[in-house]
Write an enzyme that holds these catalytic residues in place. Structure first.
Site, short mmCIF file in Angstrom:
data_model
loop_
_atom_site.label_atom_id
_atom_site.label_comp_id
_atom_site.label_asym_id
_atom_site.label_seq_id
_atom_site.Cartn_x
_atom_site.Cartn_y
_atom_site.Cartn_z
N GLU A 36 0.83 -1.21 0.00
CA GLU A 36 0.00 0.00 0.00
C GLU A 36 0.87 1.26 0.00
OE1 GLU A 36 -3.07 0.43 -0.51
OE2 GLU A 36 -3.81 -1.62 -0.37
N THR A 42 2.23 5.74 -7.38
CA THR A 42 3.08 4.91 -8.23
C THR A 42 2.23 3.86 -8.94
OG1 THR A 42 4.80 5.17 -6.54
CG2 THR A 42 5.24 3.59 -8.29
N TYR A 117 -6.94 6.21 4.36
CA TYR A 117 -7.06 5.21 3.30
C TYR A 117 -6.21 3.97 3.60
CZ TYR A 117 -5.78 2.61 -0.77
OH TYR A 117 -5.51 1.55 -1.61
N ASP A 135 -9.91 5.63 -2.41
CA ASP A 135 -8.85 6.28 -3.18
C ASP A 135 -9.48 6.89 -4.44
OD1 ASP A 135 -9.43 4.15 -4.86
OD2 ASP A 135 -7.33 3.57 -5.14
#
Length: 347
Positions: A36, A42, A117, A135
């Site tokens: 995560e 990325t 998150y 997200d």
């Protein structure tokens, strides 16, 4: 639209179509946590190799906790956002001291580098906690499904969507562990950004108000970003007797404590660059090449002019002269110059 109808078709689709990713094959909170953190800002394809190498070097939180910082930074080299790696190690030390991971969102939020998150993603996937991880993918999917034109950058919109997803969370542990992943997978592979959604392949297209009303492609709504600050720099690839000069960046701020090629603010022409080199107590012997590069961070853009040159002299105390870059983490912001120095050192 009633979102309560979403979980059954979504979970069935996910079990048949989800990408085969290593962090989806485990309930180990350490491995889920590392994935995560790496996946923040990325792409998945870029993370896969880093993830495997990282876990080979640091298979447990205890191994990461005791790792030398230079080794950690070298393994992270190229992933960017290096504060993520430092926070990983800080959190690993707390986990090692406590003898294990917290198994609730509240406990996970106490660890450095873990926000709402990430805490929800770990709590659900590792501990089967009914916690919504929201997200960009989830924001896009839900706003299209519900034809919601609120600004997704606004905190109240994120909170509203989190509560909506929280409301429809499945009850079985095996479903809880994958529900957040299923929503994110739908957003990453079908209800995609930067183009029309692939509605023909969507398992919940018949539930989607955005598709029905023809608004899906214009959603989500997001306020425009502020323009980035532009900074000009001149980067020096200083070569001396088969070695190149590096120095460490300051202990705080952008790219803190990573290695860099000596540089100064502003774009210098060659005469001005020679003055800067002499100010370091070095003498230019041969100018080899002029290079240009650009690197974009979240809020600033570096526009760089680079000079590769042979020099004589010792230079300042904070210069380190190296014959290889393999043991020093030089951030990807300098990748164009790193390539050039590697070529020079291999001659």
């Amino acid at each position: 639209m009633n979102l309560s109808r979403l979980p059954p078709p979504l979970l069935a689709w996910y079990r048949e179509n989800a990408r085969d990713l290593p962090w989806r094959k485990t309930t180990d909170p350490y491995r889920i946590w590392v994935s995560e953190i790496m996946l923040q800002q990325t792409r998945v394809a870029a993370v896969l190799g880093y993830y495997a190498r990282f876990l080979a070097a640091f298979p447990t939180a205890e191994a990461l906790a005791s790792a030398p910082e230079d080794q950690l930074m070298k393994l992270w080299e190229g992933l960017g956002y290096y504060s993520r790696a430092r926070n990983l190690q800080k959190a690993a030390r707390l986990v090692a001291d406590r003898g294990g991971f917290p198994d609730t969102c509240a406990g996970l939020l106490e660890l450095p580098g873990i926000g709402d998150y990430t805490a929800a993603a770990i709590a659900s996937a590792a501990f089967a906690r009914r916690e919504a991880a929201v997200d960009g993918n989830v924001l896009r999917v839900v706003t299209r499904l519900t034809d919601d034109h609120s600004d997704i950058a606004a905190p109240q919109t994120k909170k509203s969507i989190r509560l909506q997803v929280q409301d429809i969370f499945p009850k079985k542990a095996e479903d809880i562990r994958i529900f957040n992943q299923a929503l994110m997978e739908l957003g990453a592979t079908v209800c995609v950004p930067n183009g029309p959604p692939k509605c023909l392949f969507c398992p919940v297209r018949d539930l989607c108000l955005g598709r029905e009303r023809g608004t899906a492609e214009s959603l989500p709504v997001k306020a425009p970003k502020k323009s980035r600050r532009v900074e000009d720099k001149t980067v020096f690839l200083l070569l001396r007797e088969g070695r190149a000069a590096l120095r460490k960046r300051p202990a705080s701020g952008l790219l803190a404590r990573l290695w860099e090629f000596p540089n100064v603010e502003s774009a210098l022409d060659e005469p001005a660059a020679a003055v800067a080199v002499r100010a370091w107590g070095l003498e230019p012997l041969a100018w080899k090449r002029r290079l240009t590069a650009k690197h974009i961070f979240s809020h600033v853009e570096w526009r760089m002019t680079g000079y590769a040159l042979e020099v004589s002299g010792e230079g300042p105390e904070d210069f380190t002269w190296v014959d290889t870059l393999e043991r020093h983490a030089v951030p990807s912001a300098f990748s164009r110059f790193t390539e050039e120095v590697r070529r020079e050192l291999e001659k």
